[in-house]
Scaffold this motif. Structure first.
Motif, short mmCIF file in Angstrom:
data_model
loop_
_atom_site.label_atom_id
_atom_site.label_comp_id
_atom_site.label_asym_id
_atom_site.label_seq_id
_atom_site.Cartn_x
_atom_site.Cartn_y
_atom_site.Cartn_z
N TYR A 35 59.82 -23.07 -0.01
CA TYR A 35 59.51 -24.45 0.34
C TYR A 35 59.20 -25.23 -0.92
O TYR A 35 58.63 -24.69 -1.87
N PHE A 45 61.44 -27.20 3.74
CA PHE A 45 62.16 -25.92 3.74
C PHE A 45 63.38 -25.98 2.83
O PHE A 45 64.21 -26.89 2.97
N GLN A 56 69.28 -19.25 6.40
CA GLN A 56 69.13 -20.65 6.78
C GLN A 56 68.97 -21.45 5.50
O GLN A 56 68.45 -20.94 4.51
N SER A 94 57.56 -13.02 5.79
CA SER A 94 57.33 -12.71 7.20
C SER A 94 58.12 -11.47 7.57
O SER A 94 58.98 -11.01 6.81
N LEU A 95 57.82 -10.96 8.72
CA LEU A 95 58.57 -9.83 9.27
C LEU A 95 59.50 -10.39 10.34
O LEU A 95 59.04 -11.08 11.25
N ARG A 96 60.76 -10.14 10.19
CA ARG A 96 61.75 -10.71 11.11
C ARG A 96 61.31 -10.51 12.54
O ARG A 96 60.82 -9.46 12.92
N GLN A 97 61.53 -11.56 13.33
CA GLN A 97 61.18 -11.60 14.74
C GLN A 97 59.69 -11.79 14.97
O GLN A 97 59.23 -11.69 16.09
N ALA A 98 58.94 -12.05 13.93
CA ALA A 98 57.52 -12.32 14.09
C ALA A 98 57.21 -13.68 13.48
O ALA A 98 57.54 -13.93 12.34
N ALA A 99 56.63 -14.57 14.24
CA ALA A 99 56.36 -15.93 13.75
C ALA A 99 55.05 -15.97 13.00
O ALA A 99 54.16 -16.72 13.34
N TYR A 101 53.98 -16.37 9.15
CA TYR A 101 54.31 -16.54 7.75
C TYR A 101 53.06 -16.43 6.90
O TYR A 101 52.02 -17.01 7.21
N TYR B 32 56.86 -23.10 18.72
CA TYR B 32 55.67 -22.43 18.24
C TYR B 32 54.96 -23.45 17.35
O TYR B 32 55.61 -24.17 16.58
N PHE B 34 51.61 -24.49 14.64
CA PHE B 34 50.72 -23.92 13.64
C PHE B 34 49.86 -25.02 12.99
O PHE B 34 50.29 -26.17 12.89
N LYS B 49 47.45 -20.57 15.42
CA LYS B 49 48.82 -20.72 15.88
C LYS B 49 48.88 -20.61 17.40
O LYS B 49 48.06 -19.93 18.02
N LEU B 51 51.72 -19.51 20.15
CA LEU B 51 53.05 -18.94 20.39
C LEU B 51 53.38 -18.97 21.88
O LEU B 51 54.49 -19.32 22.28
N ILE B 94 57.78 -24.44 14.67
CA ILE B 94 59.04 -23.72 14.67
C ILE B 94 59.68 -24.05 16.01
O ILE B 94 59.10 -23.78 17.06
N GLY B 100 60.79 -16.67 16.23
CA GLY B 100 61.04 -15.57 15.31
C GLY B 100 61.05 -15.98 13.86
O GLY B 100 61.10 -17.15 13.53
N ALA B 101 61.04 -15.02 13.01
CA ALA B 101 60.93 -15.27 11.59
C ALA B 101 62.19 -15.84 10.99
O ALA B 101 62.21 -16.20 9.84
N ASN B 103 63.49 -18.56 11.78
CA ASN B 103 63.49 -20.00 11.94
C ASN B 103 62.48 -20.66 11.03
O ASN B 103 61.41 -20.14 10.77
N LYS B 104 62.83 -21.84 10.56
CA LYS B 104 62.05 -22.51 9.54
C LYS B 104 60.85 -23.24 10.13
O LYS B 104 60.88 -23.69 11.27
N LEU B 105 59.82 -23.38 9.32
CA LEU B 105 58.67 -24.20 9.65
C LEU B 105 58.98 -25.64 9.26
O LEU B 105 59.46 -25.91 8.16
#
Lengths: 112, 117
Positions: A35, A45, A56, A94-99, A101, B32, B34, B49, B51, B94, B100-101, B103-105
């Motif tokens: 960022y 981003f 992305q 982050s860990l993929r699939q976990a929101a 950061y 989501y 934050f 956060k 979710l 998000i 999921g991770a 995707n951008k904030l």
């Protein structure tokens, strides 16, 4: 447990030069996002890397490029620096699939 | 396109007074949400956060935020602030049906909470 580590903390470059910023993600994390935070603004981003590929990308020119290594660390490269590139550059892992950061403390880039 | 609006750029408040920092988002899909805090010359720290589940979420240092889908808001509140709460606060979203991770904030422009003695 080390968090996200960024280097260097501060950097001064001249217009037209190139710069490389580095990021080591938090232990256990496999995804790195970058960022840009201009003074007085919210972070914007730039791009995200997972499995060594750019997944992305935000609205940044091709002068901004990156790389992710097999150990999940990442680099952000900026070519042909402009005065407007002066900002705090933040890395988030982050860990993929976990929101969830985790952000580093950032690299303060000043272009003169 | 998704966006986040923080209506106040700066909120001055006296110590031990209550405070609310406002955040509204724009998204046509599930989100989501934050809140991050940034102290001077530092990176971002996650404050809390949302979710899924309970619309009221709390942090360990007394902040809370409530997700209001009908008003597309996620305002941050604290019943009694301290001098040490002085910092920049960023609301972020998000926006994705699957989250999921990957995707951008998307961040708002931030609100400076200035706590005065």
């Amino acid at each position: 447990d080390a968090g996200v580590t960024q280097s260097p903390t501060h950097l001064i470059k001249t217009r037209g030069q190139q710069v490389t910023l580095r990021c080591s993600p938090k232990s256990g994390h496999d995804t790195v996002s970058w960022y840009q935070q201009a003074l007085g603004q919210g972070p914007q981003f730039i791009f995200q890397y997972y499995e060594e590929e750019e997944r992305q990308r935000g609205n940044f020119p091709d002068r901004f490029s990156g790389h992710q290594f097999p150990n999940y660390s990442s680099e952000l490269n900026v070519n042909a620096l402009l005065l407007g590139d002066s900002a705090l550059y933040l890395c988030a892992s982050s860990l993929r699939q976990a929101a969830g950061y985790t952000f580093g403390s950032g690299t303060r880039l000043t272009v003169v | 396109a998704q966006s986040v609006t923080q209506l106040d750029s700066q909120v001055p408040v006296f110590e031990e007074a209550p405070v609310e920092l406002r955040c509204n988002y724009s998204s046509s899909v599930s989100v989501y949400l934050f809140w991050y805090v940034q102290y001077p010359n530092q990176g971002l720290q996650l404050l809390l956060k949302y979710l899924s589940g309970s619309t009221l979420v709390e942090s360990i240092n007394g902040f809370e935020a409530e997700f209001n889908k009908s008003q597309t808001s996620f305002h941050l509140r604290k019943p009694s602030v301290h001098i040490s709460d002085t910092a920049e606060y960023f609301c972020a979203v998000i926006a994705s049906p699957y989250g999921g991770a990957t995707n951008k904030l998307i961040f708002g422009t931030g609100t400076l909470l200035a706590v005065q003695p």
